[in-house]
Write a protein that holds these residues in place. Structure first.
Motif, PDB file in Angstrom:
ATOM      1  N   MET A  66      -2.018  21.616  -3.485  1.00 51.96           N
ATOM      2  CA  MET A  66      -0.690  22.226  -3.578  1.00 51.96           C
ATOM      3  C   MET A  66       0.375  21.670  -2.644  1.00 51.96           C
ATOM      4  SD  MET A  66      -1.370  26.115  -4.545  1.00 51.96           S
ATOM      5  CE  MET A  66       0.363  26.194  -4.876  1.00 51.96           C
ATOM      6  N   LEU A  67      -0.028  21.088  -1.530  1.00 57.05           N
ATOM      7  CA  LEU A  67       0.973  20.705  -0.533  1.00 57.05           C
ATOM      8  C   LEU A  67       1.381  19.239  -0.661  1.00 57.05           C
ATOM      9  CD1 LEU A  67      -0.402  22.577   2.619  1.00 57.05           C
ATOM     10  CD2 LEU A  67       1.322  23.340   0.970  1.00 57.05           C
ATOM     11  N   LEU A  68       2.673  19.008  -0.555  1.00 60.62           N
ATOM     12  CA  LEU A  68       3.241  17.659  -0.667  1.00 60.62           C
ATOM     13  C   LEU A  68       3.944  17.300   0.640  1.00 60.62           C
ATOM     14  CD1 LEU A  68       5.058  18.029  -4.126  1.00 60.62           C
ATOM     15  CD2 LEU A  68       2.652  17.452  -3.712  1.00 60.62           C
ATOM     16  N   PHE A  69       3.727  16.084   1.068  1.00 64.05           N
ATOM     17  CA  PHE A  69       4.370  15.624   2.301  1.00 64.05           C
ATOM     18  C   PHE A  69       5.893  15.601   2.161  1.00 64.05           C
ATOM     19  CE2 PHE A  69       6.039  11.744   4.515  1.00 64.05           C
ATOM     20  CZ  PHE A  69       6.131  12.354   5.762  1.00 64.05           C
TER      21      PHE A  69
ATOM     22  N   ARG B 212       3.841  23.423  -6.795  1.00 64.75           N
ATOM     23  CA  ARG B 212       3.518  22.677  -5.584  1.00 64.75           C
ATOM     24  C   ARG B 212       4.565  23.012  -4.530  1.00 64.75           C
ATOM     25  NH1 ARG B 212      -0.384  22.736  -7.965  1.00 64.75           N
ATOM     26  NH2 ARG B 212      -1.615  21.075  -8.862  1.00 64.75           N
ATOM     27  N   LEU B 213       4.255  22.752  -3.266  1.00 67.08           N
ATOM     28  CA  LEU B 213       5.194  23.059  -2.185  1.00 67.08           C
ATOM     29  C   LEU B 213       5.288  21.883  -1.219  1.00 67.08           C
ATOM     30  CD1 LEU B 213       3.042  25.752  -2.473  1.00 67.08           C
ATOM     31  CD2 LEU B 213       4.951  26.768  -1.256  1.00 67.08           C
ATOM     32  N   THR B 214       6.504  21.593  -0.763  1.00 61.50           N
ATOM     33  CA  THR B 214       6.657  20.560   0.275  1.00 61.50           C
ATOM     34  C   THR B 214       6.393  21.203   1.638  1.00 61.50           C
ATOM     35  OG1 THR B 214       9.036  20.910   0.569  1.00 61.50           O
ATOM     36  CG2 THR B 214       8.353  19.291  -1.092  1.00 61.50           C
ATOM     37  N   ILE B 215       5.979  20.380   2.605  1.00 60.51           N
ATOM     38  CA  ILE B 215       5.441  20.975   3.838  1.00 60.51           C
ATOM     39  C   ILE B 215       6.458  21.219   4.954  1.00 60.51           C
ATOM     40  CG2 ILE B 215       3.080  20.160   3.522  1.00 60.51           C
ATOM     41  CD1 ILE B 215       3.782  17.940   5.581  1.00 60.51           C
ATOM     42  N   GLN B 216       7.685  20.782   4.810  1.00 57.34           N
ATOM     43  CA  GLN B 216       8.677  21.107   5.851  1.00 57.34           C
ATOM     44  C   GLN B 216       9.761  21.998   5.273  1.00 57.34           C
ATOM     45  OE1 GLN B 216       8.489  20.675   8.948  1.00 57.34           O
ATOM     46  NE2 GLN B 216       6.878  19.138   9.134  1.00 57.34           N
ATOM     47  N   PRO B 217      10.141  23.083   5.955  1.00 56.89           N
ATOM     48  CA  PRO B 217       9.600  23.521   7.232  1.00 56.89           C
ATOM     49  C   PRO B 217       8.244  24.187   7.055  1.00 56.89           C
ATOM     50  CG  PRO B 217      11.204  25.109   6.452  1.00 56.89           C
ATOM     51  CD  PRO B 217      11.183  23.989   5.457  1.00 56.89           C
ATOM     52  N   PHE B 218       7.329  23.878   7.965  1.00 55.83           N
ATOM     53  CA  PHE B 218       6.003  24.477   7.897  1.00 55.83           C
ATOM     54  C   PHE B 218       6.023  25.718   8.778  1.00 55.83           C
ATOM     55  CE2 PHE B 218       1.339  24.586   8.424  1.00 55.83           C
ATOM     56  CZ  PHE B 218       1.003  24.534   7.093  1.00 55.83           C
TER      57      PHE B 218
ATOM     58  N   LEU C  50      -7.494  16.671   4.463  1.00 57.53           N
ATOM     59  CA  LEU C  50      -6.389  17.009   3.560  1.00 57.53           C
ATOM     60  C   LEU C  50      -5.188  16.079   3.749  1.00 57.53           C
ATOM     61  CD1 LEU C  50      -6.001  19.198   1.464  1.00 57.53           C
ATOM     62  CD2 LEU C  50      -5.067  20.694   3.231  1.00 57.53           C
ATOM     63  N   ARG C  51      -5.179  15.363   4.839  1.00 52.28           N
ATOM     64  CA  ARG C  51      -3.987  14.563   5.172  1.00 52.28           C
ATOM     65  C   ARG C  51      -3.638  13.552   4.079  1.00 52.28           C
ATOM     66  NH1 ARG C  51      -2.379  14.450  10.819  1.00 52.28           N
ATOM     67  NH2 ARG C  51      -1.466  12.403  10.440  1.00 52.28           N
ATOM     68  N   HIS C  52      -4.629  12.810   3.628  1.00 53.64           N
ATOM     69  CA  HIS C  52      -4.337  11.785   2.626  1.00 53.64           C
ATOM     70  C   HIS C  52      -3.904  12.408   1.316  1.00 53.64           C
ATOM     71  CE1 HIS C  52      -5.117   8.307  -0.122  1.00 53.64           C
ATOM     72  NE2 HIS C  52      -4.471   7.703   0.849  1.00 53.64           N
ATOM     73  N   LYS C  53      -4.496  13.566   1.001  1.00 46.52           N
ATOM     74  CA  LYS C  53      -4.072  14.250  -0.230  1.00 46.52           C
ATOM     75  C   LYS C  53      -2.598  14.651  -0.128  1.00 46.52           C
ATOM     76  CE  LYS C  53      -6.401  17.022  -2.839  1.00 46.52           C
ATOM     77  NZ  LYS C  53      -6.826  16.440  -4.094  1.00 46.52           N
ATOM     78  N   ILE C  54      -2.205  15.194   1.006  1.00 44.92           N
ATOM     79  CA  ILE C  54      -0.816  15.642   1.167  1.00 44.92           C
ATOM     80  C   ILE C  54       0.156  14.458   1.170  1.00 44.92           C
ATOM     81  CG2 ILE C  54       0.780  16.689   2.841  1.00 44.92           C
ATOM     82  CD1 ILE C  54      -1.482  18.596   3.622  1.00 44.92           C
ATOM     83  N   LEU C  55      -0.256  13.392   1.823  1.00 45.36           N
ATOM     84  CA  LEU C  55       0.638  12.238   1.970  1.00 45.36           C
ATOM     85  C   LEU C  55       0.779  11.436   0.678  1.00 45.36           C
ATOM     86  CD1 LEU C  55      -0.604  10.947   5.447  1.00 45.36           C
ATOM     87  CD2 LEU C  55       1.695  11.809   4.975  1.00 45.36           C
ATOM     88  N   VAL C  56      -0.330  11.277  -0.049  1.00 45.43           N
ATOM     89  CA  VAL C  56      -0.320  10.335  -1.177  1.00 45.43           C
ATOM     90  C   VAL C  56      -0.790  10.963  -2.499  1.00 45.43           C
ATOM     91  CG1 VAL C  56      -1.249   8.149  -2.062  1.00 45.43           C
ATOM     92  CG2 VAL C  56      -0.724   8.368   0.370  1.00 45.43           C
ATOM     93  N   GLU C  57      -2.025  11.490  -2.494  1.00 49.54           N
ATOM     94  CA  GLU C  57      -2.628  11.882  -3.776  1.00 49.54           C
ATOM     95  C   GLU C  57      -1.878  13.029  -4.453  1.00 49.54           C
ATOM     96  OE1 GLU C  57      -6.915  12.504  -3.358  1.00 49.54           O
ATOM     97  OE2 GLU C  57      -6.851  11.043  -1.728  1.00 49.54           O
ATOM     98  N   ASN C  58      -1.518  14.053  -3.698  1.00 50.92           N
ATOM     99  CA  ASN C  58      -0.837  15.184  -4.329  1.00 50.92           C
ATOM    100  C   ASN C  58       0.545  14.808  -4.882  1.00 50.92           C
ATOM    101  OD1 ASN C  58      -3.087  16.607  -3.678  1.00 50.92           O
ATOM    102  ND2 ASN C  58      -2.150  17.831  -2.057  1.00 50.92           N
ATOM    103  N   PRO C  59       1.350  14.059  -4.129  1.00 48.00           N
ATOM    104  CA  PRO C  59       2.628  13.620  -4.726  1.00 48.00           C
ATOM    105  C   PRO C  59       2.424  12.775  -5.982  1.00 48.00           C
ATOM    106  CG  PRO C  59       2.710  13.336  -2.346  1.00 48.00           C
ATOM    107  CD  PRO C  59       1.299  13.732  -2.675  1.00 48.00           C
TER     108      PRO C  59
ATOM    109  N   THR D   5       0.844  -1.196   0.000  1.00 51.90           N
ATOM    110  CA  THR D   5       0.000   0.000   0.000  1.00 51.90           C
ATOM    111  C   THR D   5       0.880   1.247   0.000  1.00 51.90           C
ATOM    112  OG1 THR D   5      -1.292  -1.281   1.557  1.00 51.90           O
ATOM    113  CG2 THR D   5      -2.029   0.965   1.143  1.00 51.90           C
ATOM    114  N   ILE D   6       0.416   2.258  -0.720  1.00 54.05           N
ATOM    115  CA  ILE D   6       1.152   3.520  -0.689  1.00 54.05           C
ATOM    116  C   ILE D   6       0.629   4.319   0.496  1.00 54.05           C
ATOM    117  CG2 ILE D   6       1.709   5.603  -1.974  1.00 54.05           C
ATOM    118  CD1 ILE D   6       0.976   3.936  -4.521  1.00 54.05           C
ATOM    119  N   THR D   7       1.439   4.434   1.525  1.00 59.20           N
ATOM    120  CA  THR D   7       0.984   5.102   2.747  1.00 59.20           C
ATOM    121  C   THR D   7       1.350   6.578   2.762  1.00 59.20           C
ATOM    122  OG1 THR D   7       3.036   4.403   3.782  1.00 59.20           O
ATOM    123  CG2 THR D   7       1.093   3.038   4.175  1.00 59.20           C
ATOM    124  N   ALA D   8       2.506   6.888   2.220  1.00 60.09           N
ATOM    125  CA  ALA D   8       2.967   8.273   2.192  1.00 60.09           C
ATOM    126  C   ALA D   8       4.183   8.352   1.284  1.00 60.09           C
ATOM    127  CB  ALA D   8       3.348   8.737   3.598  1.00 60.09           C
ATOM    128  N   ILE D   9       4.292   9.455   0.564  1.00 56.24           N
ATOM    129  CA  ILE D   9       5.476   9.667  -0.269  1.00 56.24           C
ATOM    130  C   ILE D   9       6.210  10.881   0.282  1.00 56.24           C
ATOM    131  CG2 ILE D   9       6.293  10.250  -2.574  1.00 56.24           C
ATOM    132  CD1 ILE D   9       3.573   8.801  -3.498  1.00 56.24           C
TER     133      ILE D   9
END
Ligand code: ZN
Length: 358
Positions: free
Chosen positions: A306-309, A279-285, A332-341, A2-6
């Protein structure tokens, strides 16, 4: 699997030129020795600066993230990312000699392939290019692109000239052709001061000023017409922070409305172009600590896409194991972790990920 997070921003550490010697040809291997070339540390992340790595991430030699197992143990096993994109910040961009820069960029990408990508199927990487010479940069994209584990082209936020300038366009043509986003990571080649006012005194001022560089690059890429020419090109702002963007876009779009005759190829608002192509990565937030304020900032981006984990491992952007900043709405969590990447990186499409991870 399973793709949990990218995790879209992970930094493998190249500790010195000796690591790259096997990947340089004989001439350059001899040159490293004969010329006494020292290590190319990334000036943007001096190894002794605390932000370079959390103390608990550092090994006995003071470095962190020096091998694939160490990275996947933290990023994949502990933080639960099923895949990670490696952005190597070894100081290839700082070299003045174009031929040396080309040789080291090649060696670095080959080292990433053999010592990282080949060792763990969960890893992907960005192509490091020698921006000192656009022809060489394009050659390196073409050389690495057939390996689909390279998912992005990596450049630093601060270059010798603004990124949108026409002499850089062959790089964008190659990136678009191969479905590779342009990843712009915090950092400078130090050809220009890192603030628009001149050289700062301290490292903290340098690092804080990176957001200025990102703003100027967004303005340059849009006003020069890069997205009119390469509409499918995606740009990922990596380690840029996030909260500066809404205010900057308000200003940029307002002045575009008043002065758009100057740039007729920009036929829609910069805000719209950013929503479609950036798109933007989320660290540093760089957010307030109140979760309600964070929610409002996310609303101000006016897009859920827009946000990528990213963890920015091993750089020290957060304490503990809380990968997603507080206040990010649950939906939004799943979008940031998986769908947006997955939507951003064409080469991370579900099929190829599942294949490689099985
Ligand atoms: Zn980073």
């Amino acid at each position: 699997m399973t793709i949990t997070a990218i995790d879209c921003d992970v930094h493998p550490t190249c500790t010195g030129n000796d690591i790259l010697l096997p990947y340089l040809d004989t001439y350059w291997r001899d040159s490293v020795e004969e010329r006494g070339m020292g290590s190319l540390e990334s000036a943007a992340y001096p190894p002794n600066a605390p932000i370079t790595a959390r103390p608990d991430f550092r090994g006995p030699n003071g470095y962190a993230a020096t091998d694939a197992a160490q990275v996947t143990r933290q990023v994949c096993d502990r933080w639960g990312a099923s895949h990670a994109i490696l952005n190597c910040l070894y100081g290839v961009q700082l070299i003045y000699n174009e031929d040396i820069a080309r040789a080291f960029a090649r060696a670095l990408n080959d080292w990433i392939t053999k010592e990282w990508l080949d060792r763990d199927p969960r890893l992907r990487a960005s192509i490091v290019i020698p921006m000192q010479n656009v022809e060489y940069a394009v050659d390196e994209i073409e050389r690495c692109a057939p390996d689909k584990r390279f998912v992005q082209v990596l450049v630093l936020a601060m270059q010798e000239t603004p990124l949108g300038r026409r002499h850089h366009w062959p790089i964008f043509a190659a990136a678009e052709k191969h479905g590779l986003p342009l990843g712009i990571h915090a950092g400078s080649n130090y050809r220009n001061p890192v603030t628009s006012l001149g050289w700062p005194t301290s490292y903290v001022e340098d690092y804080t000023s990176q957001a200025q560089g990102f703003q100027s690059q967004v303005a340059s890429l849009i006003t020069e017409g890069v997205f009119a020419k390469y509409p499918k090109l995606k740009v990922v702002l990596i380690e840029s922070g996030v909260t500066w963007l809404p205010g900057f876009l308000w200003r940029f779009s307002k002045f575009w409305r008043g002065a758009r005759t100057e740039v007729p190829w920009v036929d829609r608002s910069p805000s719209e172009i950013v929503r479609d192509n950036f798109r933007l990565t989320i660290q540093p937030f760089d957010s307030p600590s109140d979760p309600h304020d964070v929610e409002r900032i996310v609303e101000h981006l006016r897009s859920d896409d827009m946000l990528l984990f990213s963890s920015d491992f091993p750089h020290w952007q957060f304490d503990g194991d809380e990968r997603i900043p507080k206040g990010i709405p649950d939906g939004l969590r799943h979008k940031i972790l998986v769908e947006n990447p997955l939507a951003t990186y064409d080469r991370l499409n579900g099929a190829s990920l599942r294949e490689s991870a099985s």
